[in-house]
Design a protein around this motif. Sequence first.
Motif: not given
Length: 280
Positions: A30-35, A37-54, A238-243
């Motif tokens: 949850m904490a890492s997903s907040a960092l 982008t929306n595209d990174e949250i939905w990408q597969f395979p998922p990443t455990f840490w964002p490339q550029d923390a927001q 809703y469905g737009l700003k998951w981070p």
Amino acid sequence: MYVWNKISLSVRHLLLAASALIMAFPFYWMASSALKTNDEIWQFPPTFWPQDAQWGNYIEAWLEAPFSRYLLNSVVVASCIVLLQIMNSAMMAYALTHMKMRLKGAFTGLILVGYMIPSTAVYLPSYIVLSELGLLDSYGGLILSNCVSVFAIFLVRQAFLQTSHELVEAGKMDGASHMRILWTILVPLTRSSFAVMALITFIDHYNNYFWPMLITKNPDLQLVSAGLRSFFVEGGAYGLKWPLIMAASAFTIAPLLVLFLLTQKTIMNSVNLSAGVSKG
């Protein structure tokens, strides 16, 4: 035998560590997903840490809704409920364990029967009572409607049953009143049980959703659960700003994590004391 005990202890520690990691992983996700982008949250395979923390997602989420108001409402309401339940459960448990009264057993059984009644079954009569008292859509209604808990009474009663009755009798012989015996002898001896009860009660009412939504309509009275839902649905997230939703979820549970860190020593003492009593 010594080697086998060391191996057994190591395996036990590894299993406990694995269990702790499994339980902590959703909070990390949850904490890492907040960092992300929306595209990174939905990408597969998922990443455990964002490339550029927001890191700005946390600030943006905080500013898009009055989360400070939601947090303050939840903390104040839950804290007041905890204090009232501590006083009510302590006095009721003392009466059921250390006072002589007629039909005490039947009264205790009636309280335990009340514990079996689903909370939703009393929503309608409770709503009518609050309406007649003019406490709907108010802090008073949120607090007073939860000031008594059968679970708290039962938990404190069990703790008082484990204390020495001779201490109570000695207090009476010294001329101490019931209130003084309760608050200067029994409560300090069972403070671990009160800490556990307070923690459970605080978490329960801090996260409470359905009942506060039922008796309040004013947005200024919303607790964190209702406020998070409003941000999720009505705020356009809703469905737009998951981070941002993940960021909001992360800082709304922060007070609970802090509370647990502050009380974990007392909780462990309570567990150790219960284990010692059971062995005895």
